[in-house]
Design a protein around this motif. Structure first.
Motif, PDB file in Angstrom:
ATOM      1  N   ARG A 132      69.308  51.914  26.357  1.00  0.00           N
ATOM      2  CA  ARG A 132      69.159  51.863  24.901  1.00  0.00           C
ATOM      3  C   ARG A 132      67.694  51.769  24.516  1.00  0.00           C
ATOM      4  O   ARG A 132      67.266  52.341  23.509  1.00  0.00           O
ATOM      5  N   MET A 133      66.930  51.048  25.325  1.00  0.00           N
ATOM      6  CA  MET A 133      65.495  50.962  25.080  1.00  0.00           C
ATOM      7  C   MET A 133      64.833  52.325  25.288  1.00  0.00           C
ATOM      8  O   MET A 133      64.035  52.786  24.460  1.00  0.00           O
ATOM      9  N   VAL A 134      65.184  53.011  26.380  1.00  0.00           N
ATOM     10  CA  VAL A 134      64.583  54.311  26.688  1.00  0.00           C
ATOM     11  C   VAL A 134      64.933  55.339  25.618  1.00  0.00           C
ATOM     12  O   VAL A 134      64.144  56.250  25.329  1.00  0.00           O
ATOM     13  N   ALA A 135      66.113  55.200  24.998  1.00  0.00           N
ATOM     14  CA  ALA A 135      66.562  56.174  23.997  1.00  0.00           C
ATOM     15  C   ALA A 135      65.836  56.047  22.664  1.00  0.00           C
ATOM     16  O   ALA A 135      65.948  56.934  21.811  1.00  0.00           O
ATOM     17  N   ARG A 136      65.072  54.974  22.455  1.00  0.00           N
ATOM     18  CA  ARG A 136      64.337  54.828  21.202  1.00  0.00           C
ATOM     19  C   ARG A 136      63.283  55.927  21.091  1.00  0.00           C
ATOM     20  O   ARG A 136      62.590  56.248  22.068  1.00  0.00           O
ATOM     21  N   PRO A 137      63.129  56.516  19.904  1.00  0.00           N
ATOM     22  CA  PRO A 137      62.135  57.593  19.742  1.00  0.00           C
ATOM     23  C   PRO A 137      60.727  57.192  20.175  1.00  0.00           C
ATOM     24  O   PRO A 137      60.008  57.998  20.777  1.00  0.00           O
TER      25      PRO A 137
ATOM     26  N   MET B  27      57.094  59.668  18.023  1.00  0.00           N
ATOM     27  CA  MET B  27      56.638  58.410  18.585  1.00  0.00           C
ATOM     28  C   MET B  27      56.468  57.328  17.544  1.00  0.00           C
ATOM     29  O   MET B  27      56.579  56.131  17.833  1.00  0.00           O
ATOM     30  N   ARG B  28      56.178  57.709  16.293  1.00  0.00           N
ATOM     31  CA  ARG B  28      55.940  56.734  15.238  1.00  0.00           C
ATOM     32  C   ARG B  28      57.223  56.024  14.800  1.00  0.00           C
ATOM     33  O   ARG B  28      57.173  54.970  14.197  1.00  0.00           O
ATOM     34  N   LYS B  29      58.374  56.619  15.100  1.00  0.00           N
ATOM     35  CA  LYS B  29      59.621  56.059  14.612  1.00  0.00           C
ATOM     36  C   LYS B  29      60.007  54.824  15.424  1.00  0.00           C
ATOM     37  O   LYS B  29      59.946  54.817  16.631  1.00  0.00           O
ATOM     38  N   GLY B  30      60.432  53.821  14.770  1.00  0.00           N
ATOM     39  CA  GLY B  30      60.954  52.640  15.430  1.00  0.00           C
ATOM     40  C   GLY B  30      59.931  51.777  16.109  1.00  0.00           C
ATOM     41  O   GLY B  30      60.279  50.907  16.890  1.00  0.00           O
TER      42      GLY B  30
END
Length: 464
Positions: free
Chosen positions: A261-266, A458-461
């Motif tokens: 779930r961490m890796v899936a973050r944008p 990359m800026r998201k989240g």
């Protein structure tokens, strides 16, 4: 059950300096084989294939150990894992320094490869003991000193091996590692585990190691795989099976080695994509530029001897060493996204320019220095961005994967460059056509530029 942790103990400059000294010493030990490979081949009666195996052994071990070390540091504390890891590295350095033959030297390199895992452990410690702004600069300093140590090792390995012996080129940095480790033990306060689920995900660890090992071996064999389609197909099937199995295990594990779930973050997966693309572009320049210097001056090369090549590459090495601290400071002041965007634009522009402008030595010297500086700034900013986009309990795992992506990107770029030159070599000669270099630089520039597509993602989240 939730555990309430005590407030972190603030550390001073001496503790950060100890981490920096350790990074510099490990960087020096990592780099001594490459410039002395011909000497080692002569003294140990190695073939070229055995020399190639020796040159990548440490990288393969590093790729395997780094994510595991980062994850264990998150679970059990960065300092605790680092001290044990450095004991393994020190043993590897001693084995390498006393190696009478190739098998023993390979064993030493396998043990030394654990040193790459010290980087995410350092990032865990500075995040726990420093403020957000201070930790960004400290990450840059540690990264820069690792590169600077590598530069020092590259410059000193040859003279030490020739004037003392090959044994001392391993022994001297190993002694420095032991001293720096003792300073870290004395000056760095203990850090409590950030995660209470301190079970090791053994199936996930084994499958992830298999994935990385298959990737690295595939890349090292890339030049021969084109003529062996069955081997290529078998490696592709094996890799697909390992990835599928690892994803299933990690999804079901109550305490996964890597939180998917961490890796899936944008903000996280885009950091890995950018790091890979930037390192591919950097690796292409690292491979092609020395080849251009070495080619006969009768054609489009410069006929430089090894000493001249080392002198020409020195400005790039210095630029790479200062890029770490510069990247950390710039990320703190302007934000990681802005720094990465600027670095990518400079890199891509320089690579394209070098494709058409490489008729003078200074063209390549300046171009290589700009690429080293921009690449180092980008990768440092990626580490900072990744570290500040996850909670403290995932710092080691997340940044460890950035460093693994960096290793894979460098390996991929080197193999692609070799394939370009091999395909462009005239029949009956060992001299590649100039167009092979032009195509290599252009493709490297295009791959680097494409990473701009991931910067917005990359800026998201992001938390910082």
């Amino acid at each position: 059950m939730t555990t309430i942790l005590a407030p972190p103990v603030r550390i001073g400059r001496a503790a950060v300096a100890a981490l920096g000294m350790l990074a510099a010493a490990t960087g020096a030990l990592e780099s001594v084989v490459t410039p002395t490979l011909p000497l080692l081949q002569r003294e140990l009666s190695m073939s070229r294939a055995q020399g190639a195996l020796l040159s990548i052994t440490l990288l393969i071990t590093g790729a395997l150990v780094t994510p595991v070390a980062g994850s264990l540091g998150d679970r059990y504390g960065g300092k605790r894992v680092m001290l044990r890891l450095m004991a393994v590295v020190s043993a590897g350095g001693l084995v390498s320094s006393s190696a009478p033959n190739l098998p023993v030297l390979l064993l030493g390199q396998v043990l030394e490869g654990a040193m790459v895992g010290a980087m995410p452990l350092s990032f865990i410690l500075v995040r726990k003991h420093l403020s957000s702004g201070e930790s960004q600069v400290a990450i840059g300093v540690v990264s820069g000193l690792f590169v600077g140590g590598g530069m020092l090792g590259t410059l000193m390995a040859g003279p030490i091996a020739e004037n003392l012996s090959r044994h001392w080129m391993f022994a001297i940095p190993t002694i420095a590692i032991v001293g720096a480790t003792l300073l870290v033990h004395r000056l760095m306060p203990d850090d409590p585990p950030a995660r209470t689920d301190a079970r090791i995900d053994w199936p996930g660890l084994v499958l992830l190691s298999g994935i990385l090992l298959t990737l690295m071996l595939g890349l090292s064999m890339a030049p021969e795989l084109g003529s062996q389609p069955l081997v290529l197909g078998a490696l592709a099937v094996l890799l697909a099976l390992l990835v599928t199995g690892w994803l299933r295990v990690e999804r079901r594990s109550p305490s996964p080695m890597v939180d998917l779930r961490m890796v899936a973050r944008p903000a996280i997966w885009s950091s890995y994509a950018i790091t890979f693309a930037v390192c591919v572009g950097t690796s292409v320049s690292m491979f092609l530029v020395p080849q251009l210097f070495d080619l006969s001056a009768d054609g489009y090369g410069f006929g430089a001897d090894p000493t001249d090549v080392g002198r020409y590459l020195l400005p790039g090495a210095v630029a790479g060493a200062v890029s770490g601290p510069l990247g950390g400071i710039a990320a703190r002041r302007f934000g990681s996204s802005a720094v990465v965007t600027a670095g990518i634009v400079i890199m891509a522009t320089t690579l394209v320019a070098m494709a058409f402008v490489h008729s003078e030595v200074w063209h390549l010297v300046v171009g290589k220095a700009l690429i080293a500086l921009a690449s180092g700034v980008c990768v440092t900013a990626m580490v900072v961005k990744t570290a500040t986009s996850v909670d403290h309990g995932n710092t080691g795992a997340a940044t460890g994967l950035v460093l693994v992506t960096r290793v894979i990107g460098f390996a991929a770029g080197a193999q692609v460059s070799g394939a370009f030159l091999a395909a462009g070599t005239r029949p009956g000669t060992n001299v590649p056509a100039e167009s092979a270099f032009v195509i290599g630089f252009l493709i490297a520039g295009a791959v680097t530029a494409l990473s701009l597509l991931a910067v917005r993602t990359m800026r998201k989240g992001a938390k910082a």
